[in-house]
Design an enzyme around this catalytic site. Structure first.
Site, short mmCIF file in Angstrom:
data_model
loop_
_atom_site.label_atom_id
_atom_site.label_comp_id
_atom_site.label_asym_id
_atom_site.label_seq_id
_atom_site.Cartn_x
_atom_site.Cartn_y
_atom_site.Cartn_z
N ASN A 6 0.85 -1.19 0.00
CA ASN A 6 0.00 0.00 0.00
C ASN A 6 0.89 1.24 0.00
OD1 ASN A 6 -1.85 2.01 0.45
ND2 ASN A 6 -2.39 1.37 2.53
N LYS A 8 -0.04 4.23 -0.40
CA LYS A 8 -0.76 5.42 0.09
C LYS A 8 -0.54 6.59 -0.89
CE LYS A 8 -0.36 3.50 4.65
NZ LYS A 8 -0.32 3.68 6.10
N HIS A 91 -9.84 1.23 4.63
CA HIS A 91 -8.57 1.43 5.34
C HIS A 91 -8.81 2.42 6.47
CE1 HIS A 91 -4.52 2.67 6.30
NE2 HIS A 91 -4.10 1.58 5.71
N GLU A 93 -7.23 4.84 7.58
CA GLU A 93 -7.00 6.26 7.27
C GLU A 93 -8.21 6.86 6.58
OE1 GLU A 93 -3.24 5.65 5.31
OE2 GLU A 93 -2.33 5.23 7.26
N GLU A 159 -5.47 -4.69 10.58
CA GLU A 159 -4.47 -3.64 10.76
C GLU A 159 -4.79 -2.83 12.01
OE1 GLU A 159 -2.46 -2.41 6.82
OE2 GLU A 159 -4.30 -1.29 6.98
N GLY A 165 2.29 2.57 10.88
CA GLY A 165 3.30 3.62 10.81
C GLY A 165 4.00 3.94 12.13
N SER A 201 3.14 -1.77 10.36
CA SER A 201 4.58 -1.78 10.64
C SER A 201 5.29 -3.08 10.23
CB SER A 201 4.84 -1.49 12.12
OG SER A 201 4.47 -0.15 12.41
N GLY A 222 2.84 -0.96 4.34
CA GLY A 222 2.78 0.45 4.00
C GLY A 222 4.18 1.00 3.79
N GLY A 223 4.70 1.65 4.81
CA GLY A 223 6.00 2.34 4.72
C GLY A 223 7.11 1.53 4.08
P1 PGA Z 1 2.60 0.65 7.67
O1 PGA Z 1 1.16 0.84 6.98
O2 PGA Z 1 3.19 -0.63 7.13
O3 PGA Z 1 3.38 1.88 7.26
O4 PGA Z 1 2.38 0.57 9.13
C1 PGA Z 1 0.31 -0.25 6.76
C2 PGA Z 1 -0.99 0.21 6.15
O5 PGA Z 1 -1.49 1.28 6.54
O6 PGA Z 1 -1.56 -0.48 5.29
#
Ligand code: PGA
Length: 249
Positions: A6, A8, A91, A93, A159, A165, A201, A222-223
Protein backbone atom coordinates in the site's frame (compact mmCIF):
# COMPACT_ATOMS: atom_id res chain seq x y z
CA UNK A 1 -0.31 -16.15 0.37
CA UNK A 2 -0.60 -12.48 -0.63
CA UNK A 3 1.98 -9.73 -0.37
CA UNK A 4 0.27 -6.38 -0.76
CA UNK A 5 2.05 -3.03 -1.00
CA UNK A 6 0.00 0.00 0.00
CA UNK A 7 1.88 3.03 -1.30
CA UNK A 8 -0.76 5.42 0.09
CA UNK A 9 -0.25 8.98 -1.31
CA UNK A 10 3.43 8.46 -2.13
CA UNK A 11 5.76 8.11 -5.11
CA UNK A 12 5.52 9.77 -8.53
CA UNK A 13 6.53 8.86 -12.10
CA UNK A 14 10.27 9.16 -11.44
CA UNK A 15 10.20 6.87 -8.37
CA UNK A 16 7.84 4.45 -10.11
CA UNK A 17 10.37 4.13 -12.95
CA UNK A 18 13.14 3.42 -10.44
CA UNK A 19 10.97 0.98 -8.49
CA UNK A 20 9.90 -0.96 -11.57
CA UNK A 21 13.47 -1.12 -12.93
CA UNK A 22 14.49 -2.63 -9.61
CA UNK A 23 11.65 -5.17 -9.78
CA UNK A 24 12.68 -6.22 -13.30
CA UNK A 25 15.95 -7.56 -11.86
CA UNK A 26 14.11 -9.92 -9.50
CA UNK A 27 12.66 -13.35 -10.15
CA UNK A 28 9.04 -13.78 -9.06
CA UNK A 29 7.38 -17.00 -8.11
CA UNK A 30 3.96 -17.69 -9.58
CA UNK A 31 2.79 -19.40 -6.35
CA UNK A 32 3.04 -16.15 -4.43
CA UNK A 33 0.54 -13.37 -5.15
CA UNK A 34 2.00 -9.88 -5.15
CA UNK A 35 -0.07 -6.75 -5.57
CA UNK A 36 0.92 -3.09 -5.54
CA UNK A 37 -1.59 -0.37 -4.64
CA UNK A 38 -0.22 2.91 -6.05
CA UNK A 39 -2.04 6.25 -5.89
CA UNK A 40 -5.00 5.87 -8.29
CA UNK A 41 -3.66 8.43 -10.79
CA UNK A 42 -0.60 6.19 -11.32
CA UNK A 43 -2.37 2.82 -11.61
CA UNK A 44 -2.17 2.89 -15.39
CA UNK A 45 1.40 4.15 -15.45
CA UNK A 46 2.66 1.49 -13.03
CA UNK A 47 0.73 -1.15 -14.95
CA UNK A 48 2.52 -0.33 -18.19
CA UNK A 49 5.89 -0.40 -16.40
CA UNK A 50 5.42 -3.85 -14.81
CA UNK A 51 3.11 -5.62 -17.24
CA UNK A 52 5.80 -8.21 -18.01
CA UNK A 53 6.00 -9.20 -14.32
CA UNK A 54 3.61 -11.50 -12.42
CA UNK A 55 2.54 -8.65 -10.15
CA UNK A 56 -1.05 -7.44 -9.86
CA UNK A 57 -2.24 -3.89 -9.46
CA UNK A 58 -4.83 -2.72 -6.98
CA UNK A 59 -6.60 0.47 -5.95
CA UNK A 60 -6.59 2.03 -2.49
CA UNK A 61 -10.34 2.65 -2.50
CA UNK A 62 -13.43 2.67 -4.70
CA UNK A 63 -16.91 4.18 -4.65
CA UNK A 64 -20.14 2.18 -4.25
CA UNK A 65 -21.71 3.36 -7.52
CA UNK A 66 -20.51 2.42 -10.98
CA UNK A 67 -21.06 5.70 -12.87
CA UNK A 68 -22.94 8.98 -12.64
CA UNK A 69 -22.79 12.41 -11.06
CA UNK A 70 -20.26 11.61 -8.33
CA UNK A 71 -17.52 14.19 -8.79
CA UNK A 72 -14.10 12.99 -7.73
CA UNK A 73 -15.12 9.43 -6.91
CA UNK A 74 -13.45 6.32 -8.36
CA UNK A 75 -15.72 3.73 -9.98
CA UNK A 76 -14.93 0.05 -9.36
CA UNK A 77 -15.88 -0.66 -13.00
CA UNK A 78 -13.23 1.81 -14.20
CA UNK A 79 -10.66 0.21 -11.90
CA UNK A 80 -11.41 -3.17 -13.42
CA UNK A 81 -11.26 -1.61 -16.87
CA UNK A 82 -7.70 -0.32 -16.33
CA UNK A 83 -6.44 -3.66 -15.06
CA UNK A 84 -6.91 -3.70 -11.28
CA UNK A 85 -7.33 -7.08 -9.61
CA UNK A 86 -7.74 -6.02 -5.96
CA UNK A 87 -9.16 -3.02 -4.13
CA UNK A 88 -8.61 -1.94 -0.52
CA UNK A 89 -11.81 -0.91 1.24
CA UNK A 90 -12.23 0.75 4.62
CA UNK A 91 -8.57 1.43 5.34
CA UNK A 92 -8.44 3.07 8.78
CA UNK A 93 -7.00 6.25 7.27
CA UNK A 94 -10.13 6.54 5.11
CA UNK A 95 -12.44 5.53 7.96
CA UNK A 96 -10.91 8.33 10.06
CA UNK A 97 -10.15 11.07 7.49
CA UNK A 98 -13.14 10.51 5.20
CA UNK A 99 -15.67 9.37 7.81
CA UNK A 100 -16.19 6.01 6.10
CA UNK A 101 -18.67 4.02 8.21
CA UNK A 102 -19.00 0.24 8.31
CA UNK A 103 -22.14 0.49 6.16
CA UNK A 104 -20.31 2.63 3.60
CA UNK A 105 -17.48 0.06 3.52
CA UNK A 106 -20.02 -2.72 3.00
CA UNK A 107 -21.60 -0.87 0.04
CA UNK A 108 -18.18 -0.28 -1.57
CA UNK A 109 -17.25 -3.93 -1.03
CA UNK A 110 -20.45 -5.11 -2.75
CA UNK A 111 -19.82 -2.77 -5.70
CA UNK A 112 -16.24 -4.05 -5.96
CA UNK A 113 -17.46 -7.66 -6.04
CA UNK A 114 -20.01 -6.79 -8.76
CA UNK A 115 -17.16 -5.25 -10.77
CA UNK A 116 -15.16 -8.45 -10.49
CA UNK A 117 -12.52 -6.96 -8.20
CA UNK A 118 -11.24 -8.79 -5.11
CA UNK A 119 -11.92 -6.56 -2.09
CA UNK A 120 -9.56 -6.42 0.88
CA UNK A 121 -11.63 -5.11 3.78
CA UNK A 122 -9.44 -3.40 6.38
CA UNK A 123 -10.35 -3.65 10.05
CA UNK A 124 -8.41 -2.65 13.16
CA UNK A 125 -8.86 -1.47 16.71
CA UNK A 126 -7.52 1.63 18.46
CA UNK A 127 -4.96 1.42 21.25
CA UNK A 128 -7.77 2.27 23.70
CA UNK A 129 -9.74 -0.80 22.57
CA UNK A 130 -6.64 -2.97 22.78
CA UNK A 131 -5.75 -1.74 26.27
CA UNK A 132 -9.27 -1.99 27.61
CA UNK A 133 -9.58 -5.59 26.39
CA UNK A 134 -12.40 -4.88 23.89
CA UNK A 135 -10.39 -5.41 20.68
CA UNK A 136 -12.05 -8.74 19.78
CA UNK A 137 -15.56 -7.28 20.22
CA UNK A 138 -14.65 -4.15 18.27
CA UNK A 139 -13.37 -6.18 15.31
CA UNK A 140 -16.38 -8.50 15.42
CA UNK A 141 -18.73 -5.49 15.08
CA UNK A 142 -16.63 -4.04 12.25
CA UNK A 143 -16.80 -7.36 10.41
CA UNK A 144 -20.52 -7.94 10.91
CA UNK A 145 -21.31 -4.45 9.62
CA UNK A 146 -18.66 -4.15 6.87
CA UNK A 147 -18.80 -7.58 5.21
CA UNK A 148 -21.62 -8.13 2.67
CA UNK A 149 -23.94 -11.08 3.36
CA UNK A 150 -22.82 -13.04 0.34
CA UNK A 151 -19.39 -13.25 -1.27
CA UNK A 152 -17.02 -15.72 -2.86
CA UNK A 153 -13.58 -14.24 -2.68
CA UNK A 154 -12.70 -11.46 -0.30
CA UNK A 155 -9.81 -10.79 2.05
CA UNK A 156 -9.75 -9.12 5.43
CA UNK A 157 -6.68 -7.11 6.41
CA UNK A 158 -6.24 -6.94 10.17
CA UNK A 159 -4.47 -3.64 10.76
CA UNK A 160 -4.45 -2.42 14.37
CA UNK A 161 -4.60 1.39 14.10
CA UNK A 162 -1.96 1.75 16.84
CA UNK A 163 0.44 -0.31 14.75
CA UNK A 164 0.16 1.59 11.46
CA UNK A 165 3.30 3.62 10.81
CA UNK A 166 4.42 3.40 14.46
CA UNK A 167 6.93 0.53 14.41
CA UNK A 168 4.84 -1.24 17.10
CA UNK A 169 3.31 -4.59 16.30
CA UNK A 170 1.11 -6.93 18.32
CA UNK A 171 2.76 -10.05 19.75
CA UNK A 172 2.54 -13.26 17.71
CA UNK A 173 -0.06 -14.60 20.15
CA UNK A 174 -2.17 -11.44 19.80
CA UNK A 175 -2.01 -11.71 15.99
CA UNK A 176 -2.91 -15.39 16.19
CA UNK A 177 -5.84 -14.74 18.51
CA UNK A 178 -7.25 -11.97 16.31
CA UNK A 179 -6.82 -13.79 12.98
CA UNK A 180 -8.47 -16.87 14.47
CA UNK A 181 -11.30 -14.72 15.80
CA UNK A 182 -11.84 -13.06 12.39
CA UNK A 183 -12.01 -16.47 10.67
CA UNK A 184 -14.44 -17.76 13.32
CA UNK A 185 -16.73 -14.73 13.01
CA UNK A 186 -16.84 -15.11 9.22
CA UNK A 187 -17.55 -18.81 9.56
CA UNK A 188 -20.29 -18.48 12.19
CA UNK A 189 -22.04 -15.28 11.02
CA UNK A 190 -21.56 -15.60 7.25
CA UNK A 191 -21.17 -19.34 6.87
CA UNK A 192 -18.16 -18.65 4.70
CA UNK A 193 -14.38 -18.68 4.83
CA UNK A 194 -11.96 -15.86 4.30
CA UNK A 195 -8.25 -15.14 4.04
CA UNK A 196 -6.81 -12.77 6.62
CA UNK A 197 -3.66 -10.75 6.03
CA UNK A 198 -1.81 -8.73 8.66
CA UNK A 199 -0.87 -5.05 8.27
CA UNK A 200 0.82 -2.52 10.53
CA UNK A 201 4.58 -1.78 10.64
CA UNK A 202 5.52 -4.91 8.66
CA UNK A 203 9.21 -4.74 7.73
CA UNK A 204 12.02 -7.07 6.61
CA UNK A 205 13.00 -7.85 10.25
CA UNK A 206 9.58 -8.80 11.62
CA UNK A 207 7.93 -10.42 8.61
CA UNK A 208 9.18 -13.97 9.34
CA UNK A 209 7.70 -13.93 12.86
CA UNK A 210 4.41 -12.63 11.50
CA UNK A 211 4.28 -15.28 8.76
CA UNK A 212 5.08 -17.98 11.32
CA UNK A 213 1.61 -17.44 12.75
CA UNK A 214 -0.43 -20.14 11.01
CA UNK A 215 -3.57 -18.04 10.67
CA UNK A 216 -1.74 -15.31 8.67
CA UNK A 217 -2.41 -15.52 4.92
CA UNK A 218 -0.20 -12.65 3.86
CA UNK A 219 0.85 -9.11 4.70
CA UNK A 220 -0.22 -5.57 3.83
CA UNK A 221 2.85 -3.34 3.85
CA UNK A 222 2.78 0.45 4.00
CA UNK A 223 6.00 2.34 4.72
CA UNK A 224 8.39 -0.54 3.99
CA UNK A 225 6.83 -1.07 0.55
CA UNK A 226 8.03 2.35 -0.63
CA UNK A 227 11.62 1.17 -0.66
CA UNK A 228 12.13 -1.47 -3.37
CA UNK A 229 14.96 -3.13 -1.41
CA UNK A 230 12.81 -3.56 1.72
CA UNK A 231 9.87 -4.67 -0.36
CA UNK A 232 11.94 -7.37 -2.08
CA UNK A 233 13.50 -8.40 1.25
CA UNK A 234 9.96 -9.03 2.55
CA UNK A 235 9.16 -10.89 -0.66
CA UNK A 236 12.21 -13.14 -0.27
CA UNK A 237 11.45 -13.86 3.39
CA UNK A 238 8.01 -15.01 2.29
CA UNK A 239 9.45 -17.21 -0.45
CA UNK A 240 11.73 -18.77 2.17
CA UNK A 241 8.88 -19.17 4.63
CA UNK A 242 6.83 -21.04 2.03
CA UNK A 243 9.80 -23.18 1.00
CA UNK A 244 9.36 -22.11 -2.60
CA UNK A 245 12.21 -22.67 -5.00
CA UNK A 246 13.00 -20.97 -8.26
CA UNK A 247 13.40 -22.95 -11.47
CA UNK A 248 17.11 -22.13 -11.80
CA UNK A 249 18.00 -23.13 -8.19
P1 PGA B 1 2.60 0.65 7.67
O1 PGA B 1 1.16 0.84 6.98
O2 PGA B 1 3.19 -0.63 7.13
O3 PGA B 1 3.38 1.88 7.26
O4 PGA B 1 2.38 0.57 9.13
C1 PGA B 1 0.31 -0.25 6.76
C2 PGA B 1 -0.99 0.21 6.15
O5 PGA B 1 -1.49 1.28 6.54
O6 PGA B 1 -1.56 -0.48 5.29
Amino acid sequence: MLIAANWKMNLGKFEIDQFSNFLQSNEFHDKLDVCIFPPSVYINYLNTRIECLPISIGAQNCYHEFSGAFTGEVSPTSLKDIGCKYVLVGHSERRINNNESNLYVQKCTSAAIKSDLIPIICVGETLKDRESGTALDFIEKQLIESVPSSFENIFVAYEPIWSIGTGKIPSSSEIKEMHKHIKQVISSKFNNSIKVIYGGSVNPSNVSDILNVNEVDGVLIGGASLNPKDFLAIYHSTVKHLNLYFSNN
